[in-house]
Design an enzyme around this catalytic site. Structure first.
Site, PDB file in Angstrom:
ATOM      1  CG  HIS A 151      44.376  33.696  29.917  1.00  0.00           C
ATOM      2  ND1 HIS A 151      43.335  34.401  30.445  1.00  0.00           N
ATOM      3  CD2 HIS A 151      45.485  34.415  30.155  1.00  0.00           C
ATOM      4  CE1 HIS A 151      43.795  35.507  31.000  1.00  0.00           C
ATOM      5  NE2 HIS A 151      45.108  35.541  30.832  1.00  0.00           N
ATOM      6  CG  HIS A 188      43.831  37.368  27.060  1.00  0.00           C
ATOM      7  ND1 HIS A 188      44.840  36.438  27.074  1.00  0.00           N
ATOM      8  CD2 HIS A 188      44.296  38.423  27.774  1.00  0.00           C
ATOM      9  CE1 HIS A 188      45.871  36.924  27.763  1.00  0.00           C
ATOM     10  NE2 HIS A 188      45.564  38.122  28.202  1.00  0.00           N
ATOM     11  CB  CYS A 215      55.543  43.583  39.995  1.00  0.00           C
ATOM     12  SG  CYS A 215      54.676  42.071  39.503  1.00  0.00           S
ATOM     13  CE  LYS A 234      51.221  27.843  31.415  1.00  0.00           C
ATOM     14  NZ  LYS A 234      52.017  29.008  31.102  1.00  0.00           N
TER      15      LYS A 234
HETATM   16  O1  ME8 Z   1      47.454  43.859  31.088  1.00  0.00           O
HETATM   17  N1  ME8 Z   1      39.291  37.124  33.837  1.00  0.00           N
HETATM   18  O2  ME8 Z   1      47.670  42.599  29.186  1.00  0.00           O
HETATM   19  P1  ME8 Z   1      47.198  41.153  29.699  1.00  0.00           P
HETATM   20  C1  ME8 Z   1      38.830  38.094  33.049  1.00  0.00           C
HETATM   21  N2  ME8 Z   1      49.038  44.495  28.027  1.00  0.00           N
HETATM   22  N3  ME8 Z   1      39.614  38.834  32.263  1.00  0.00           N
HETATM   23  C2  ME8 Z   1      40.911  38.590  32.279  1.00  0.00           C
HETATM   24  C3  ME8 Z   1      41.481  37.590  33.086  1.00  0.00           C
HETATM   25  C4  ME8 Z   1      40.602  36.821  33.896  1.00  0.00           C
HETATM   26  N4  ME8 Z   1      41.011  35.841  34.671  1.00  0.00           N
HETATM   27  N5  ME8 Z   1      42.800  37.585  32.868  1.00  0.00           N
HETATM   28  C5  ME8 Z   1      43.051  38.553  31.960  1.00  0.00           C
HETATM   29  C6  ME8 Z   1      47.792  43.725  29.926  1.00  0.00           C
HETATM   30  N6  ME8 Z   1      41.920  39.159  31.578  1.00  0.00           N
HETATM   31  C7  ME8 Z   1      48.323  44.918  29.158  1.00  0.00           C
HETATM   32  C8  ME8 Z   1      47.161  45.802  28.783  1.00  0.00           C
HETATM   33  S1  ME8 Z   1      46.106  47.944  27.590  1.00  0.00           S
HETATM   34  C9  ME8 Z   1      46.645  49.412  27.061  1.00  0.00           C
HETATM   35  C10 ME8 Z   1      47.530  47.053  28.046  1.00  0.00           C
HETATM   36  C11 ME8 Z   1      41.757  40.205  30.581  1.00  0.00           C
HETATM   37  O3  ME8 Z   1      47.537  40.201  28.619  1.00  0.00           O
HETATM   38  C12 ME8 Z   1      41.280  41.491  31.201  1.00  0.00           C
HETATM   39  O4  ME8 Z   1      40.726  42.296  30.208  1.00  0.00           O
HETATM   40  O5  ME8 Z   1      47.708  40.892  31.060  1.00  0.00           O
HETATM   41  C13 ME8 Z   1      42.573  42.085  31.663  1.00  0.00           C
HETATM   42  O6  ME8 Z   1      42.461  43.462  31.927  1.00  0.00           O
HETATM   43  C14 ME8 Z   1      43.455  41.799  30.479  1.00  0.00           C
HETATM   44  O7  ME8 Z   1      43.015  40.505  30.023  1.00  0.00           O
HETATM   45  C15 ME8 Z   1      44.937  41.778  30.821  1.00  0.00           C
HETATM   46  O8  ME8 Z   1      45.624  41.283  29.724  1.00  0.00           O
END
Ligand code: ME8
Length: 530
Positions: free
Chosen positions: A19, A22, A130, A304
């Site tokens: 999304h 990311h 969670c 969503k």
């Molecule tokens: O947490 N605005 O993965 P994840 C800005 N796998 N950045 C955002 C965002 C938003 N609304 N939503 C997500 C994980 N991100 C673990 C991480 S690392 C060793 C393991 C970005 O898929 C932001 O960088 O939930 C956030 O920290 C990350 O996606 C979380 O991705």
């Protein structure tokens, strides 16, 4: 000057396609990686991203989709990779936690290091898990019995796990963060973690029973337990470098990481658990963690149910990769939450890209093509002195601390070298990417003003020499802007260099460019959108 630069994004969960959030993190990382490649040898920069494929979240999503887990994950991973390609993301590697050859040996090796240090023990505590966080949370994290971040009820879990002695390290990490050995940016996040460390942190569960979570890496010597998803995931920053394997040249060259970029949601894992694991394994800590805010859509969390999720594929399809990169970097401060709306996007696109940059470049190139047959060379300094970058430049005068009065008489090359570039580098070093772009656009506005001041389209009728000086200066300005924006807009930067006949592979030559040879582009850089 830095000698090497190892920069990482989080590895993203593969329970869905990527999304906008990311995309945001990955674009920031890409800009910084590209910027450092301009300043240090390309082979000394290592930019890592990847996917976090284990954990309950991914399994549940696959089950819900009625798909085999491996197939489901592979499909989503392919989407991340496709998006990064569309966005021109220049990662040097892409680590997948399901990569048994590359990732697993490091995770198990690191586990054994923690065990050797006496930091892993078996325990049995009930806790609230969670799935959204992939973490045990406490009652404090609940609102109406649901996780504050994920709006989900946690599961009460009581099982035998291996625990990691996080509590042993909180007092050790605190001074390292305090004295910036491990820099946390911005300051507000630094204070937040310091407060937390001061309170002290409890030990954390570092494994789950394999009968429940089999999709993951086994605890060395105990196949009945699977390594907890965060211990597995955080290790990616080392596994990509081959730590703990025979092929560890990259580890020797690049560790410690210079910068982990993470969102605010996962910053505590990175600023507490990760340094504790590294200290336990007697490894150097990363130098810095940049914690960015969250992107909302129309002021609300994307969800969503609200129907306000911005699909990055659609966005890129409609707006183009460069415009999307630009919006993310310029419209949002990395240190705060930022908002996405179509209106704002359009405004920035038309204002900054179509009318601003695009229009400026095409005007200057067209005038050189028309008045000088497309070739313009540096005039004598005495002539350049007649067309200084003038009074209008006062908005940037604060950058010059030595010669405030002389501000009236700078040439464009002088201004770039002595005012713009140092300020730009300072902002980039401080990760103020949006401010670095603001500076460049402020400069562009001044270049527009320069056109108005000297009116080369009229001047050409009376003074060819002076017109040459004006247009050569403007071309110099345009090409300099191309260099400054290249980390943000790599394609546009290159296009501009091509228009002015400047090779794009080299760094700007010392002393700048002497001559520009125009090739007019077939299409405008950023056609206006209505
Ligand atoms: O947490 N605005 O993965 P994840 C800005 N796998 N950045 C955002 C965002 C938003 N609304 N939503 C997500 C994980 N991100 C673990 C991480 S690392 C060793 C393991 C970005 O898929 C932001 O960088 O939930 C956030 O920290 C990350 O996606 C979380 O991705």
């Amino acid at each position: 000057m830095k000698e090497k630069f190892y920069i990482t994004t989080p590895i993203y969960y593969t329970n869905a396609s990527p999304h906008l959030g990311h995309l945001y993190t990955t674009v920031l990382a890409d800009v910084l990686a590209r910027h450092s490649r301009q300043n240090i040898k390309e082979q000394n920069v290592f930019f890592l991203t990847g996917t976090d494929e284990h954990g309950a979240k991914n399994v549940k999503a696959a089950e819900k989709a009625g798909k085999n887990i491996k197939e489901f994950i592979d499909e989503n991973v392919a989407k991340f990779q496709e998006l990064w390609q569309k966005l021109d993301i220049s990662n040097d590697d892409f680590i997948r936690t399901s990569d048994q050859k590359k990732h697993w040996p490091t995770v198990q090796f690191l586990w054994k290091k923690l065990e050797e240090a006496g930091d892993i023990y078996k325990g049995n505590y009930p806790g609230l898990y969670c799935v959204g966080c992939e973490a045990f949370i406490t009652k404090k994290d609940l609102v109406d019995g649901k996780c504050r971040d994920h709006d989900q009820k946690p599961e009460l879990i009581e099982e035998e796990n291996y625990f990691f002695r996080l509590s042993k390290y909180t007092k050790k990490i605190e001074p390292l963060i305090k004295n910036n050995e491990l820099r946390i940016i911005p300051e507000t996040r630094k204070n937040e973690i310091l407060a937390l460390l001061k309170e002290g942190l409890e030990d954390v569960s570092f494994s789950r029973p394999a009968k429940d979570i089999s999709w993951g890496i086994s605890v060395p010597g105990d196949a009945s337990q699977t390594i907890y998803v965060w211990a597995d995931a955080l290790s990616n920053y080392l596994s990509a470098l081959g730590y703990g394997t025979a092929d560890n040249e990259k580890f020797k060259k690049f560790w410690p990481a210079d910068l982990h970029i993470v969102g605010k949601d996962i910053f505590r894992f990175h600023a507490a658990i990760w340094p504790a694991m590294l200290l336990s394994a007697k490894l150097p800590l990363p130098k810095a963690i940049l914690v960015h805010g969250f992107i909302t859509a129309g002021g609300k969390k994307m969800s969503k149910t609200l129907g306000n999720v911005v699909d990055p594929f659609d966005l890129v399809e409609e707006q183009g990769a460069e415009a999307v990169r630009f919006y993310l970097a310029k419209a949002i401060s990395p240190f705060e939450d930022g908002d996405f709306t179509e209106e704002k996007f359009k405004k920035i696109y038309n204002g900054d890209l179509a009318n601003g940059l695009g229009n400026f470049v095409s005007r200057v190139a067209a005038m050189i093509a028309q008045y000088f047959n497309g070739i313009i060379s540096k005039p004598d300094d005495s002539i350049l002195a007649k067309v200084p970058f003038l009074h209008s430049f006062k908005s940037l005068a604060h950058l010059d601390n030595q010669t405030n009065e002389k501000v009236e008489g700078f040439s464009i090359p002088y201004t770039i070298e002595n005012l713009i570039r140092p300020e730009y580098e300072k902002l980039m070093e401080g990760f103020e990417l949006h401010s670095a772009l603001n500076l460049v656009w402020q400069f562009l506005a001044e270049l527009d003003k320069y056109v108005q001041d000297y009116q080369p389209f009229k001047l050409i009728k009376t003074d060819q020499e002076k017109t040459q000086a004006v247009l050569w200066s403007l071309a110099f300005g345009a090409v300099s802007v191309a260099w400054l924006i290249k980390p943000f807009l790599p394609e546009t930067g290159d296009k501009i260099l091509k228009i002015f006949g400047v090779p794009s592979t080299d760094n700007p030559p010392a002393g700048g460019w002497q001559e520009f040879k125009i090739t007019l582009p077939k299409e405008s850089l950023f056609p206006r959108k209505d």
